[in-house]
Design a protein around this motif. Structure first.
Motif, PDB file in Angstrom:
ATOM      1  N   ILE A 140       0.831  -1.206   0.000  1.00  0.00           N
ATOM      2  CA  ILE A 140       0.000   0.000   0.000  1.00  0.00           C
ATOM      3  C   ILE A 140       0.873   1.266   0.000  1.00  0.00           C
ATOM      4  CG2 ILE A 140      -0.284   0.121   2.522  1.00  0.00           C
ATOM      5  CD1 ILE A 140      -3.008   1.017  -0.052  1.00  0.00           C
ATOM      6  N   THR A 141       2.001   1.217   0.666  1.00  0.00           N
ATOM      7  CA  THR A 141       2.850   2.416   0.720  1.00  0.00           C
ATOM      8  C   THR A 141       3.292   2.823  -0.680  1.00  0.00           C
ATOM      9  OG1 THR A 141       3.591   1.629   2.868  1.00  0.00           O
ATOM     10  CG2 THR A 141       4.814   3.458   1.912  1.00  0.00           C
ATOM     11  N   VAL A 158       7.649   4.055   8.233  1.00  0.00           N
ATOM     12  CA  VAL A 158       6.334   3.410   8.225  1.00  0.00           C
ATOM     13  C   VAL A 158       6.481   1.897   8.306  1.00  0.00           C
ATOM     14  CG1 VAL A 158       6.262   3.270   5.684  1.00  0.00           C
ATOM     15  CG2 VAL A 158       4.142   3.146   6.981  1.00  0.00           C
ATOM     16  N   PRO A 214       6.568  -0.194  14.582  1.00  0.00           N
ATOM     17  CA  PRO A 214       7.127   0.779  15.524  1.00  0.00           C
ATOM     18  C   PRO A 214       8.632   0.896  15.293  1.00  0.00           C
ATOM     19  CG  PRO A 214       5.768  -0.862  16.660  1.00  0.00           C
ATOM     20  CD  PRO A 214       5.948  -1.345  15.247  1.00  0.00           C
ATOM     21  N   ASP A 216       7.108   9.741  11.797  1.00  0.00           N
ATOM     22  CA  ASP A 216       6.815   8.329  12.028  1.00  0.00           C
ATOM     23  C   ASP A 216       5.324   8.180  11.773  1.00  0.00           C
ATOM     24  OD1 ASP A 216       6.064   5.878  13.114  1.00  0.00           O
ATOM     25  OD2 ASP A 216       7.202   6.120  14.963  1.00  0.00           O
ATOM     26  N   THR A 217       4.993   7.554  10.648  1.00  0.00           N
ATOM     27  CA  THR A 217       3.612   7.583  10.164  1.00  0.00           C
ATOM     28  C   THR A 217       2.907   6.268  10.439  1.00  0.00           C
ATOM     29  OG1 THR A 217       4.266   6.729   7.989  1.00  0.00           O
ATOM     30  CG2 THR A 217       4.331   9.117   8.283  1.00  0.00           C
ATOM     31  N   TRP A 218       1.794   6.308  11.149  1.00  0.00           N
ATOM     32  CA  TRP A 218       1.009   5.091  11.388  1.00  0.00           C
ATOM     33  C   TRP A 218      -0.171   5.046  10.428  1.00  0.00           C
ATOM     34  CZ3 TRP A 218      -4.070   3.959  12.194  1.00  0.00           C
ATOM     35  CH2 TRP A 218      -4.351   2.603  12.431  1.00  0.00           C
ATOM     36  N   GLN A 266      -2.411   1.862   7.626  1.00  0.00           N
ATOM     37  CA  GLN A 266      -2.581   0.461   7.224  1.00  0.00           C
ATOM     38  C   GLN A 266      -3.071   0.382   5.780  1.00  0.00           C
ATOM     39  OE1 GLN A 266      -5.831  -0.149  10.193  1.00  0.00           O
ATOM     40  NE2 GLN A 266      -4.464  -1.715  10.982  1.00  0.00           N
ATOM     41  N   GLU A 282      -5.699  -0.824   4.965  1.00  0.00           N
ATOM     42  CA  GLU A 282      -7.125  -0.505   5.033  1.00  0.00           C
ATOM     43  C   GLU A 282      -7.394   0.987   5.172  1.00  0.00           C
ATOM     44  OE1 GLU A 282      -5.499  -2.720   6.779  1.00  0.00           O
ATOM     45  OE2 GLU A 282      -6.618  -4.585   7.013  1.00  0.00           O
ATOM     46  N   ARG A 298       0.225  -5.754  17.321  1.00  0.00           N
ATOM     47  CA  ARG A 298      -1.051  -6.264  16.832  1.00  0.00           C
ATOM     48  C   ARG A 298      -1.803  -6.965  17.961  1.00  0.00           C
ATOM     49  NH1 ARG A 298      -3.103  -4.602  12.214  1.00  0.00           N
ATOM     50  NH2 ARG A 298      -4.327  -6.516  12.238  1.00  0.00           N
ATOM     51  N   GLY A 308       8.143  -5.040   8.297  1.00  0.00           N
ATOM     52  CA  GLY A 308       7.150  -4.026   7.945  1.00  0.00           C
ATOM     53  C   GLY A 308       6.006  -4.549   7.090  1.00  0.00           C
ATOM     54  N   ARG A 329       2.759  -7.307   6.735  1.00  0.00           N
ATOM     55  CA  ARG A 329       1.880  -8.161   7.520  1.00  0.00           C
ATOM     56  C   ARG A 329       1.793  -9.547   6.939  1.00  0.00           C
ATOM     57  NH1 ARG A 329      -3.838  -5.817   8.675  1.00  0.00           N
ATOM     58  NH2 ARG A 329      -3.376  -4.379   7.003  1.00  0.00           N
TER      59      ARG A 329
HETATM   60  O1  PRX Z   1       0.625  -2.847  13.104  1.00  0.00           O
HETATM   61  C1  PRX Z   1       0.650  -1.647  12.381  1.00  0.00           C
HETATM   62  C2  PRX Z   1       1.933  -1.562  11.575  1.00  0.00           C
HETATM   63  O2  PRX Z   1       1.628  -2.088  10.300  1.00  0.00           O
HETATM   64  C3  PRX Z   1       0.241  -2.471  10.235  1.00  0.00           C
HETATM   65  C4  PRX Z   1      -0.299  -2.212   8.857  1.00  0.00           C
HETATM   66  O3  PRX Z   1       0.343  -3.028   7.939  1.00  0.00           O
HETATM   67  P1  PRX Z   1       0.086  -2.865   6.389  1.00  0.00           P
HETATM   68  O4  PRX Z   1      -1.367  -2.880   6.125  1.00  0.00           O
HETATM   69  O5  PRX Z   1       0.916  -3.907   5.720  1.00  0.00           O
HETATM   70  O6  PRX Z   1       0.593  -1.436   6.028  1.00  0.00           O
HETATM   71  C5  PRX Z   1       1.918  -1.080   6.291  1.00  0.00           C
HETATM   72  C6  PRX Z   1       2.187   0.275   5.702  1.00  0.00           C
HETATM   73  C7  PRX Z   1       1.158   1.291   5.970  1.00  0.00           C
HETATM   74  C8  PRX Z   1      -0.414  -1.642  11.305  1.00  0.00           C
HETATM   75  O7  PRX Z   1      -1.648  -2.203  11.709  1.00  0.00           O
HETATM   76  N1  PRX Z   1       2.388  -0.160  11.423  1.00  0.00           N
HETATM   77  C9  PRX Z   1       2.318   0.603  10.313  1.00  0.00           C
HETATM   78  N2  PRX Z   1       2.903   1.799  10.524  1.00  0.00           N
HETATM   79  C10 PRX Z   1       3.331   1.808  11.797  1.00  0.00           C
HETATM   80  C11 PRX Z   1       2.990   0.558  12.373  1.00  0.00           C
HETATM   81  N3  PRX Z   1       3.274   0.287  13.655  1.00  0.00           N
HETATM   82  C12 PRX Z   1       3.884   1.233  14.373  1.00  0.00           C
HETATM   83  N4  PRX Z   1       4.252   2.439  13.893  1.00  0.00           N
HETATM   84  C13 PRX Z   1       4.005   2.775  12.617  1.00  0.00           C
HETATM   85  N5  PRX Z   1       4.397   3.958  12.154  1.00  0.00           N
END
Ligand code: PRX
Length: 654
Positions: free
Chosen positions: A315-316, A391, A394, A416-418, A420, A422, A522, A531, A533
């Motif tokens: 997705i990134t 990204v 953590p 530091d961008t959180w 998913q 989704e 998670r 990085g 899932r």
């Molecule tokens: O657990 C979190 C972690 O990656 C999950 C999302 O994974 P995905 O859908 O493959 O997308 C990754 C790229 C957007 C999240 O539920 N996550 C993502 N960014 C971070 C993170 N955990 C901690 N800090 C972040 N910056």
């Protein structure tokens, strides 16, 4: 205290204010950010309507911003029509046709600069080629390509004609590709002869042929880009070379004006149970947040060179390579290969050479490069950098500090961008000219993102540093629309937990005294490897599909480099393998999983036993397995264990 309310022991007190000269030139300063937050708080729909009108070009304007009459199926801007590719390319042509849109560099060093005009022409020619092959609006097209500019061109061409793309990461195996093609019912596959990574050819066409050799009956044509140039088989009537497909196609193609909610793409991601989910994104809402976040978080400005190192298979790579930066009219860098070729200085060399100003990567890459020491980055001129991002997982404070000191030379803010797959776009992140950062925290939600940490009952946790479920309380434009082919799974996974009220992210998090968010991990059995899932269930299914295996359980173990390493506990048919037979079996099973899913899913460690630790009701005791995998003292209550003797076997004691 319930299970989820874990008190955090991690305390990080360092605070980094945004550098004054960054703030002086930033798009968002304190006042602008506060205004955005106030607008979103006081008139949520009005706020998003204003953003959508200001940032997107509409073919016909929308009159309704949010339709929540069929919640949790939210619709945004739906009576408006637009086209994503038009918004990413055509609308820039009047002012910046000659500006570079994409700087591509291959692992072998070949480079290509593609202007917005050239991008337009190539996307149009390829869109016409797709149409000539019978592709229509709503058809699913699977893209299985190396990280080359043509991957973006293929995505944009699909968007242009309203076809729904599903990019499958080039590191996935033939089996994974087949599952995704079949689930999506794709009619076309776009691939390449091969890509190059780590000095080796990635056999994409060969894997594609293998995938198509069984099932996949929906596929009618395969378009093959010549990239590696090595010999491959082409099947007459089905396969066509990319260069032949575009040969006589005109370089203009009227965009298909679609409703805002028309699906733009599917992207498969792991869940805790069952097969990967086809996360479905819509057109306008997705592009809107792709843009807002590029402007707010990456502070994209006219002369920036933006390098997000993610592959378009994730997705990134969709939001911060193929769509968002282009919608903002920026220049992006794409790199085909490994960061270690010819050595671990490749990223830094490319930053110097292409004058990268914004650099966005994953903590796992930072840790791997940190291990190589300070000399490699010190050898390059990194003065063009002004902003860094991370990204995927953590980031541990040590890696954050190294990134800040050695790459950012203490001048560059780190975001530091959180977010998913989704969420479609960044949800929680510093705004670099405003937010003071703390190493390891993704800081605060962006404007219009109503994020909270709640307890089991769904009530906000007000006590600082107490963990809970991370939820998003209001729908947002770039949110997942459904799980392709499995709408119930969408509802169950994201909306069932709190009775349809909140979107459940599946992460646990805490807020500190300043309201800063800290992601703790998670809550389901999903691994985060480098990085990405991966469902434990997927790896387990792959293992038990092997003839030698009776049962398998997979857990994560904290890993310094990858975030989490995969540990598999395996029960084989017949005698428990020991000595050389065990080593040979480990090798065989690792390769097997690699073939079934892809190299990233290969277990780092495999342990054999006569059985798995189970409760009397037959449930595998995963928490116990996690302790065993981490070589920790066992804290779980083992008194309910059906078969206590296997614990010693799994610990490697007998
Ligand atoms: O657990 C979190 C972690 O990656 C999950 C999302 O994974 P995905 O859908 O493959 O997308 C990754 C790229 C957007 C999240 O539920 N996550 C993502 N960014 C971070 C993170 N955990 C901690 N800090 C972040 N910056």
């Amino acid at each position: 205290m319930s299970d989820i309310e874990i008190n955090s022991i991690l305390t990080e007190t360092r605070l980094f204010e945004p550098p004054a000269n960054f703030t002086a030139n930033a798009r968002l300063k304190m006042a602008e950010l506060e205004t955005l937050h106030q607008q979103a708080d006081s008139d949520y729909e009005g706020f998003w309507a204003q953003q959508a009108n200001a940032l997107l070009d509409w073919h016909t304007p929308f009159s309704k911003t949010l339709d929540d009459s069929n919640a949790p199926h939210y619709q945004w801007f739906n009576d408006g029509t637009m086209n994503v590719s038009y918004n990413c390319i055509d609308r820039h042509l009047a002012t910046q046709a000659a500006k570079t849109a994409i700087i591509f560099e291959g692992e072998n060093g070949d480079t290509r600069h593609i202007s917005y005009q050239q991008l337009h022409d190539e996307v149009c020619a390829f869109a016409n080629a797709l149409k000539a092959q019978g592709i229509k609006k709503g058809d699913r097209v699977v893209i299985y390509m190396p990280m080359v500019a043509e991957a973006v061109i293929a995505m944009q061409a699909c968007a242009r004609i309203g076809a729904i793309h599903s990019v499958v990461f080039g590191g996935f195996s033939a089996e994974s590709l087949r599952d995704r093609i079949e689930d999506a019912g794709a009619v076309m596959l776009i691939t390449a002869d091969g890509g190059t990574r780590g000095g080796k050819i990635v056999e994409l066409k060969q894997a594609a042929d293998k995938a198509l050799s069984k099932g996949c009956s929906s596929i009618q044509h395969v378009i093959v880009l010549k990239r590696s140039g090595h010999d491959i088989a082409m099947q007459a009537g089905r396969d066509i070379w990319w260069h032949d497909a575009i040969a006589d196609q005109p370089s203009s193609c009227e965009p298909e004006w679609v409703n805002a909610e028309h699906p733009l793409f599917l992207l498969y991601t792991s869940g805790s149970t069952g097969k990967p989910k086809g996360i479905q994104h819509a057109s306008a809402g997705y592009l809107l947040n792709a843009m807002t976040t590029n402007l707010w978080v990456f502070d994209l400005q006219d002369n920036d060179i933006f390098w997000c190192t993610a592959d378009v298979g994730w997705i990134t790579g969709h939001t911060y390579v193929a769509y968002g930066p282009l919608a903002a009219g920026a220049t992006v860098v794409m790199y085909e290969g490994s960061p270690m070729v010819p050595d671990g200085g490749r990223f830094w060399k490319m930053c110097e050479q292409h004058k990268v100003s914004i650099f966005y990567t994953a903590p796992t890459a930072i840790r791997a490069l940190m291990k190589l020491g300070d000399d490699l980055p010190a050898a390059y001129d990194l003065s063009s950098l002004r902003l860094l991002g991370t990204v995927g997982e953590p980031i541990n404070p040590e890696a954050w500090m190294w990134y800040h000191r050695v790459i950012g030379r203490q001048r560059c803010p780190i975001v530091d961008t959180w977010w998913q797959t989704e969420t479609g776009a960044i949800v929680i992140s510093p705004v670099p000219g405003v937010t003071a950062t703390k190493p390891g925290s993704c800081t605060l939600p962006l404007p219009g993102m109503d994020v909270a940490v709640v307890n089991e009952a769904g009530d906000p946790i007000t006590r600082a540093n107490t963990g809970g479920y991370l939820v998003i309380k209001k729908p947002w434009p770039s949110m997942v629309r459904t799980v392709w082919n499995d709408n119930q799974r969408y509802i169950d996974t994201y909306y069932a937990k709190f009775g349809g009220k909140y979107y459940l992210a599946g992460d646990s998090a805490r807020c500190d005294e300043d309201g800063y968010f800290w992601i703790m991990g998670r809550i389901d059995d999903v691994l985060n490897v480098s990085g990405h899932r991966l469902g434990t269930m997927e790896v387990e299914s792959a293992l038990v599909a092997n003839d030698a295996v009776v049962e398998a359980a997979v857990v994560g173990r904290p890993d310094e480099l990858k975030g989490e390493a995969i540990v598999a506990f395996v029960i084989c048919k017949g005698e428990r393998p020991a000595g050389e037979a065990a080593s040979a079996m480990v090798q065989a099973l690792r390769n097997w999983v690699g073939e079934q899913i892809g190299a990233i899913a290969k277990p780092d460690e495999i342990r054999f036993a006569d059985g798995l630790p189970k409760t009397r009701s037959g449930k595998i005791m995963r928490r116990l397995l996690r302790d065993i995998a981490a070589n920790k003292a066992i804290t779980s209550d083992t008194s309910t264990l059906e078969n206590e003797h296997v614990v010693a076997q799994l610990q490697g004691k007998v």
